[in-house]
Design a protein around this motif. Structure first.
Motif: not given
Length: 348
Positions: A43-46, A69-73, A126-128
């Protein structure tokens, strides 16, 4: 006590005297399982993101707020185009999104650092998703078998396939070859005991050790790693036992080829370790490989075992869904056993 039981007792005592090897054999599966289950993740986080905005609008402000507010970014901030290029070159951010307004419509461009391909592909998706989430019709997504998308679900079958090759094939081949080097194998072969009794006496302790390891791995998988438990565990056990027998037969076959322990380890490493890690589907999907390699993976036992374990452990489907995998493993076991016994009888 029969001769067969005496041989098994002798081999078990030999294993128990080598306390360090037994400890390593029992600890390595646990360490690998926990390492791949917790420390290693696909997985990809931060994902570090910056934005370049030519003209702020309510829409751009909403999108930027979703980034925050997105936890992945990890949203670094709004910067100029020159600063964006500098940050990307220095590796301080992973991706950048530029916004511009043309004819009253907001357009965007995603620029991502693709030196890490997996991160680049995932971050772009994620961005899209975040950018289009405010304008598109909501989509209900239902992820089957692995709702939390945990990497452990993918790695557990692969680790099991690799561990049993190491324990059964490599250690068995080295054990038999060591008997050859010391000369005790020749003494056993000229004794009244039949050769197949001697070989079974050598293999049974490693089979028992593999059963202990299987118990440990299943307990960790269903408790610590959180894989859902079901009655399919019975199918997992007997398919694994079939795979263990195949690995033991491979170890016996190697012992007829190799003359020293070093050569046995090299043959085992080249024939099993590298293909299992790279070509079995443990890490890289077989379907994404070139067609030639896909055909080559058909002769790798771990490919079929890992595929069966994913169906039985993760998807928890009936055994009817793994008939192809079981048939291939059974055929391989029969062929390898016949070859190993013939070559061993020819060598004795």
């Amino acid at each position: 006590m029969s001769v067969f039981q005496s041989l098994i007792k002798k081999e078990i005592l030999h294993l128990m005297r080598d306390f360090r090897t037994v400890t390593v054999v029992l600890v390595i599966p646990v360490v690998l399982l926990l390492l791949f289950g917790f420390a290693i993740s696909t997985g990809v986080n931060n994902v570090r993101v910056v934005a370049v905005v030519e003209q702020h609008t309510d829409e751009t402000k909403q999108i930027i707020e979703r980034f925050r507010t997105n936890s992945y970014f990890t949203f670094v901030g709004v910067v100029t185009r020159n600063d964006m290029e500098t940050l990307l070159r220095k590796g301080r951010v992973d991706a950048a999104v530029t916004f511009r307004t043309e004819k009253g419509k907001l357009k965007h461009q995603i620029i991502v650092d693709a030196s890490n391909t997996n991160m680049a592909q995932t971050a772009t998706a994620y961005l899209e998703s975040v950018i289009s989430s405010g304008n598109s019709i909501p989509v209900v997504i239902n992820t089957l078998y692995n709702p939390q998308l945990r990497s452990a679900y993918n790695f557990v079958p692969g680790i099991m396939g690799m561990i049993f090759i190491i324990i059964c094939a490599m250690m068995t081949s080295v054990s038999i070859v060591s008997e050859k080097e010391s000369g005790t194998m020749n003494l056993l072969l000229v004794s009244p005991v039949r050769p197949y009794i001697i070989i079974l006496g050598k293999l049974v302790p490693y089979f028992m050790l593999s059963c202990i390891i299987l118990t440990l791995m299943l307990m960790l998988s269903y408790t610590v790693l959180g894989i859902p438990f079901s009655f399919s565990v019975i199918n997992v056990i007997w398919v694994t036992i079939l795979y263990v027998i195949l690995a033991l037969a491979l170890g016996l076959l190697i012992s007829t080829i190799a003359s020293t322990q070093v050569s046995a380890l090299l043959v085992s490493g080249v024939m099993f370790m590298i293909p299992v890690v790279l070509l079995s589907g443990m890490i890289f999907p077989v379907e994404n490989m070139p067609l030639v390699l896909q055909w080559f993976t058909c002769i790798i036992p771990a490919r079929w075992y890992i595929s069966a374990m994913r169906i039985l452990m993760i998807q928890q489907l009936p055994v009817g869904y793994v008939l192809t995998e079981v048939s291939v493993l059974s055929g391989m076991t029969l062929v390898v056993l016949i070859l190993a016994i013939k070559k061993f009888n020819a060598k004795k």
